[in-house]
Design an enzyme around this catalytic site. Structure first.
Site, PDB file in Angstrom:
ATOM      1  N   SER A   1      46.668  80.179   4.651  1.00  0.00           N
ATOM      2  CA  SER A   1      47.330  80.496   5.913  1.00  0.00           C
ATOM      3  C   SER A   1      47.519  79.215   6.715  1.00  0.00           C
ATOM      4  CB  SER A   1      46.490  81.492   6.715  1.00  0.00           C
ATOM      5  OG  SER A   1      46.984  81.622   8.037  1.00  0.00           O
TER       6      SER A   1
ATOM      7  N   TYR B   1      38.668  84.014  10.554  1.00  0.00           N
ATOM      8  CA  TYR B   1      39.779  84.017   9.595  1.00  0.00           C
ATOM      9  C   TYR B   1      40.174  82.588   9.200  1.00  0.00           C
ATOM     10  CZ  TYR B   1      44.525  84.853   7.814  1.00  0.00           C
ATOM     11  OH  TYR B   1      45.670  84.882   7.039  1.00  0.00           O
TER      12      TYR B   1
END
Length: 387
Positions: free
Chosen positions: A219, A232
């Site tokens: 990501s 995350y």
């Protein structure tokens, strides 16, 4: 200008035009390849024209076009030939769309799903070809990984497995790092990092045999320190580093490794409203009274608004991600990093090359996940009280 010089200049112009045309033809590659190639060629050509004489500018620009053409030749896609690909996290979101996309292209797709009897798995069975297989695969369950490996080996036999796409992931709880319970930090690491590592280790013998591809879906948050993404982002940063190390170690086996770092795309990674309410309850259940007092009930409960902000600023068109993954799987010389999504590449470059103070300033300015101020910080003279 002499006749010889004039003829030379026209020859250089003709060569430049010809090479430029070839480069533009080669730039019809999936994803971001074409756009970046055009930008690099344009910047280089502009620099040459501004700093050198016309003759040497054309010479250098022609050389740059030739080198770019040679490089992009390695970006041509290999034939599909029903190459077998394993994709984790196929229940929904990008993984679900990728399963359908690669199946339509002619790949033999193994879709690892969290629930083989769920609606996502059933839809894949209904809409995909006879080559398609659904596998029960919770990436945090070692036995399910072993069972999936056995089923893949049984089906591919001597053809081998061409690619593994580690896509399974969870967002966890987007909130201030201090507010996120440790259980959510651990859950993010279990799914986003340890799960991908264990799947990779299990299927590497098949990838080494085929000299295939390992593609990890990280990501932008794995390279850019985004507000509310401590759990995350940390798990995705770990996956990014794992990809970098494996890329070097697997090169001797001719296995190519790519890391995909998408920007914001609309998927169901934020979960259902029921899941979000449970996450909110988890915050309150795990905070000490002192922390609850300093942040304040209103601020803590407002963390659920982060889910809405993530969805609002995300793109619903996931095709850039699918095209980049296809390129990573199929290109003769795939890229090391892919950054599909608006602004992802620029933000990663910005955090890599700008001074920390400058990045922090702009990150705060453009922070769309801000949801108020903790209670104690909104009190008058709180700095004096702290001293």
């Amino acid at each position: 200008m002499s006749t010889f010089s004039s003829e030379t200049a026209w020859l250089c112009l003709a060569v430049t035009a010809a090479l430029g045309g070839l480069v533009l033809c080669k730039l019809k590659s999936p994803g971001q390849v074409g756009g970046k190639g055009v930008c690099l060629a344009g910047l280089w050509g502009g620099a040459c024209l501004l700093s050198l004489s016309l003759f040497w500018s054309l010479i250098l620009f022609s050389l740059s076009c030739f080198l770019l053409y040679t490089y992009l030749s390695g970006q041509e896609l290999l034939p599909v030939d029903q190459k077998a690909v394993l994709i984790t996290g196929g229940d929904s979101g990008i993984g679900h769309a990728l399963c359908k996309y690669l199946d339509q292209l002619g790949f033999t797709v193994f879709a690892g799903v969290l629930d083989e009897n769920g609606s996502g798995a059933e839809e894949l069975r209904r809409t995909c070809s006879t080559r398609f297989s659904v596998l029960q695969l919770d990436v945090t369950d070692s036995q399910q990984i072993k069972d999936a490996y056995s089923k893949v080996v049984q089906k591919v036999q001597n053809r081998g497995l061409w690619a593994v796409v580690n896509n399974a992931g969870i967002l966890g709880l987007p909130a201030d790092g201090e507010l996120i319970p440790m259980i959510h930090y651990k859950r993010c690491m279990d799914v986003n990092f340890f799960g991908a590592v264990e799947v990779t280790k299990a299927f590497l013998p098949l990838l080494r045999k085929s000299k295939g591809r390992l593609v990890n879906i990280s990501s932008m948050a794995g390279g850019v320190p985004l507000f509310k993404m401590a759990a995350y982002g940390s798990s995705k940063a770990a996956l990014t580093m794992f990809s970098a190390v494996m890329r070097q170690e697997l090169s001797k086996w001719e296995v190519k490794v790519s890391n995909i770092q998408p920007g914001g795309f609309k998927t169901n990674i934020t979960g259902t409203s029921e899941m979000q309410e449970k996450l909110e309850k988890d915050i309150l259940d795990h905070l000490t009274p002192d922390v609850q007092e300093e942040y304040g009930q209103d601020y803590i409960l407002a963390q659920k608004n982060v889910f809405k902000a993530v969805s609002t600023y995300a793109s619903s068109d996931v095709s850039p991600v699918l095209q980049d993954i296809q390129h990573a799987i199929s290109a003769k010389s795939p890229f090391t990093f892919y950054t599909p999504g608006s602004g992802a590449y620029l933000w990663l470059c910005f955090v890599s090359f700008s001074p920390t103070g400058i990045f922090d300033y702009f990150n705060k300015k453009f922070n769309y996940l801000n949801n108020g101020t903790p209670r104690i910080l909104s009190m008058p003279n709180w700095k004096n009280k702290a001293m």
